[in-house]
Design an enzyme around this catalytic site. Sequence first.
Site, PDB file in Angstrom:
ATOM      1  N   PRO A  92      39.618  45.102  47.247  1.00 51.89           N
ATOM      2  CA  PRO A  92      38.471  45.840  46.709  1.00 51.89           C
ATOM      3  C   PRO A  92      37.393  46.079  47.768  1.00 51.89           C
ATOM      4  CG  PRO A  92      38.954  43.877  45.388  1.00 51.89           C
ATOM      5  CD  PRO A  92      39.759  43.776  46.631  1.00 51.89           C
ATOM      6  N   GLU A 122      41.951  33.597  45.674  1.00 46.80           N
ATOM      7  CA  GLU A 122      40.614  34.172  45.885  1.00 46.80           C
ATOM      8  C   GLU A 122      40.570  35.061  47.124  1.00 46.80           C
ATOM      9  OE1 GLU A 122      38.467  33.660  43.336  1.00 46.80           O
ATOM     10  OE2 GLU A 122      40.240  32.588  42.637  1.00 46.80           O
ATOM     11  N   ARG A 160      55.271  60.932  46.059  1.00 48.45           N
ATOM     12  CA  ARG A 160      55.221  62.307  45.552  1.00 48.45           C
ATOM     13  C   ARG A 160      55.059  63.337  46.654  1.00 48.45           C
ATOM     14  NH1 ARG A 160      54.612  62.294  40.425  1.00 48.45           N
ATOM     15  NH2 ARG A 160      53.792  64.407  40.398  1.00 48.45           N
ATOM     16  N   ASP A 175      50.401  69.759  41.783  1.00 43.85           N
ATOM     17  CA  ASP A 175      49.942  68.758  40.840  1.00 43.85           C
ATOM     18  C   ASP A 175      48.428  68.710  40.733  1.00 43.85           C
ATOM     19  OD1 ASP A 175      52.419  68.006  40.200  1.00 43.85           O
ATOM     20  OD2 ASP A 175      52.221  65.928  40.843  1.00 43.85           O
TER      21      ASP A 175
HETATM   22  C1  9WO Z   1      37.732  37.779  43.689  1.00 44.05           C
HETATM   23  C2  9WO Z   1      36.401  37.769  43.395  1.00 44.05           C
HETATM   24  C3  9WO Z   1      35.660  36.955  42.557  1.00 44.05           C
HETATM   25  C4  9WO Z   1      34.285  37.194  42.455  1.00 44.05           C
HETATM   26  C5  9WO Z   1      33.698  38.223  43.176  1.00 44.05           C
HETATM   27  C6  9WO Z   1      34.448  39.036  44.013  1.00 44.05           C
HETATM   28  C7  9WO Z   1      35.795  38.779  44.098  1.00 44.05           C
HETATM   29  N1  9WO Z   1      36.694  39.401  44.801  1.00 44.05           N
HETATM   30  C8  9WO Z   1      37.865  38.788  44.580  1.00 44.05           C
HETATM   31  C9  9WO Z   1      39.057  39.219  45.215  1.00 44.05           C
HETATM   32  O1  9WO Z   1      38.984  40.135  46.012  1.00 44.05           O
HETATM   33  N2  9WO Z   1      40.190  38.577  44.879  1.00 44.05           N
HETATM   34  C10 9WO Z   1      41.395  39.081  45.436  1.00 44.05           C
HETATM   35  C11 9WO Z   1      42.469  39.219  44.393  1.00 44.05           C
HETATM   36  C12 9WO Z   1      41.942  38.385  46.599  1.00 44.05           C
HETATM   37  C13 9WO Z   1      42.986  39.241  47.207  1.00 44.05           C
HETATM   38  C14 9WO Z   1      43.885  39.975  46.215  1.00 44.05           C
HETATM   39  N3  9WO Z   1      43.266  40.258  44.972  1.00 44.05           N
HETATM   40  C15 9WO Z   1      42.936  41.523  44.601  1.00 44.05           C
HETATM   41  C16 9WO Z   1      43.187  42.713  45.236  1.00 44.05           C
HETATM   42  N4  9WO Z   1      42.291  41.796  43.489  1.00 44.05           N
HETATM   43  N5  9WO Z   1      42.080  43.104  43.395  1.00 44.05           N
HETATM   44  C17 9WO Z   1      42.614  43.695  44.434  1.00 44.05           C
HETATM   45  C18 9WO Z   1      42.519  45.105  44.646  1.00 44.05           C
HETATM   46  C19 9WO Z   1      43.113  45.715  45.721  1.00 44.05           C
HETATM   47  C20 9WO Z   1      42.971  47.090  45.900  1.00 44.05           C
HETATM   48  N6  9WO Z   1      42.272  47.825  45.029  1.00 44.05           N
HETATM   49  C21 9WO Z   1      41.687  47.267  43.963  1.00 44.05           C
HETATM   50  C22 9WO Z   1      41.794  45.890  43.751  1.00 44.05           C
END
Ligand code: 9WO
Length: 254
Positions: A92, A122, A160, A175
């Site tokens: 993220p 985490e 795609r 698309d």
């Molecule tokens: C956990 C967390 C908790 C409180 C505040 C911020 C936080 N960020 C995370 C976090 O990034 N956890 C991740 C879980 C650790 C690595 C993999 N995880 C993940 C990747 N969750 N969401 C994604 C992701 C990847 C790409 N696009 C959207 C979401």
Amino acid sequence: MWIGVVTLFPEMFTALTGHGVVGRAVRQELIELEFFNPRDHAEGAYRRVDDRPYGGGPGMVMQVAPLWRALQQAREQAQKRQLRPHVLYMSPQGRVLRQPQVRHWVQERQEQGLILLCGRYEGIDERLLEMAVDEECSIGDYVLSGGELPAMVLVDAMTRWLPGALGHGESAAEDSFSAVWLDCPHYTRPPNFAGREVPAVLLSGDHAEVAHWRHRQRVLRTASRRPDLLSTIELSEEERGWIEGAASGRTDGA
Ligand code: 9WO
């Protein structure tokens, strides 16, 4: 296109590779997915890949060494194919994925391959990001339980754009999103369902009129649902007229 995936859960990807357009692309060898599991590179009786975070706090962090070795193995496999893949970490914290980026990666990385790194817990030890990751990629502003679903989203979106991946007559260029516009409404038989008629123009057989209607629908939908996308588009006089007409309450295109 060769894609190496570093993940603790390679079985999750059968949801992607076992069905539909991506499944067919895998069988046709338009894409080759190869998996590298940090667990296979962990040491000790318990094969641990995670540990408590320095500085304290809840949850666990993925250790650098098993990830590093899994990545090295992925690079070796790429090297055997004369590829020099970029490493993307699905997170993220990355730049949010949009259609132009998908197209760019397919064009740029089709020749050199890609390694997708999926985190769990985490997160992963920051030193691995510094040492081995070229770019971070987010699919949207939400936290999931791991990077596997985002990696599958990216592979699906890229597939795609691979020549030959879509069926006869289909093309990613036609698309939704590809021409920057949102998609137009779609209809199929029957012509009347519960009193709701298919727009007459679609039954007229007049291909030019149909194309014109669809174009106008895409423009109006984009203007009403995603006005933020309009700033990236150069509008023609006609398109501007449709949007202004809709804003003043007319829906007949006059
Ligand atoms: C956990 C967390 C908790 C409180 C505040 C911020 C936080 N960020 C995370 C976090 O990034 N956890 C991740 C879980 C650790 C690595 C993999 N995880 C993940 C990747 N969750 N969401 C994604 C992701 C990847 C790409 N696009 C959207 C979401």
